[in-house]
Write an enzyme that holds these catalytic residues in place. Structure first.
Site: not given
Ligand SMILES: O=P(O)(O)OC[C@@H](O)[C@H]1O[C@@H](OP(=O)(O)O)[C@@H](O)[C@@H](O)[C@@H]1O
Ligand SMILES: [Mg+2]
Ligand SMILES: [Zn+2]
Length: 179
Positions: A9-11, A53-55, A103
């Protein structure tokens, strides 16, 4: 030869997260030890991919060029330490769009597995949110929780059976490289 694949995961795992979203390259700040951990894993033969996730894209907080600039920065920092980052997959959609990639749906994990033509079974997916762990469980991957980002908060929730828990990405790198 079996590909040594690790999905992150990134953030909250690679970089600091924020409830106000990470909206610019300037706000994208690596967590202590995370760049070195990725470089060391890469140099030890691991393929490190990212599913994020980049909402904030759907919400209009930042655009795809900005998102790409963040990922170029990640690649640049890891390359400076002799490593490389594999495929980065992101979900730009909002929670109400019903996409297959956000996700806790496992769509991004499946995309990564397809890209490398490998099974996802037991592949470690490292996240700080419950949705990350649920996505892993959905495709028989190994859910791994880090205590960085939202991890401490996630620790208070009911985790998927078998979830592994580490302090941070550096601890995961140490485990995978030295065992
Ligand atoms: O941890 P990854 O998947 O790399 O990215 C998480 C981000 O897309 C953002 O996800 C949002 O959740 P909503 O998308 O608004 O539910 C919030 O949790 C933000 O704090 C967070 O920065
Ligand atoms: Mg996260
Ligand atoms: Zn999506």
């Amino acid at each position: 030869m079996l590909l040594k694949l690790l999905i992150l995961d990134r953030d909250g795992v690679i970089n600091y997260d924020s409830d106000a979203y990470i909206k610019s390259v300037e706000e994208w700040i690596p967590l202590p030890g995370s760049i070195a951990a990725i470089a060391q894993l890469s140099k030890a033969g691991w393929t490190v991919a990212v599913a994020t996730n980049q909402s904030g894209i759907a919400r209009g907080y930042y655009d795809l060029a900005t998102l790409d600039a963040m990922h170029a920065r990640l690649r640049e920092l890891v390359a400076e330490q002799g490593g490389e980052v594999g495929l980065i997959v992101y979900c730009p959609h909002g929670p109400d769009e019903g996409c297959d990639c956000r996700k806790p749906k496992p769509g991004m994990l499946k995309t990564i597995a397809g890209h490398y033509d490998v099974s996802l079974t037991d592949v470690w997916f490292v996240g700080d949110s419950l949705g990350d762990l649920e996505a892993a469980k959905a495709v028989d991957s190994q859910p791994v929780l880090v205590k960085t980002g939202k991890g401490e908060k996630t620790l208070g929730k009911t985790l998927p059976v078998g979830t592994l828990i580490f302090d941070d990405l550096a601890a995961i790198a140490a485990e995978l490289i030295h065992n």
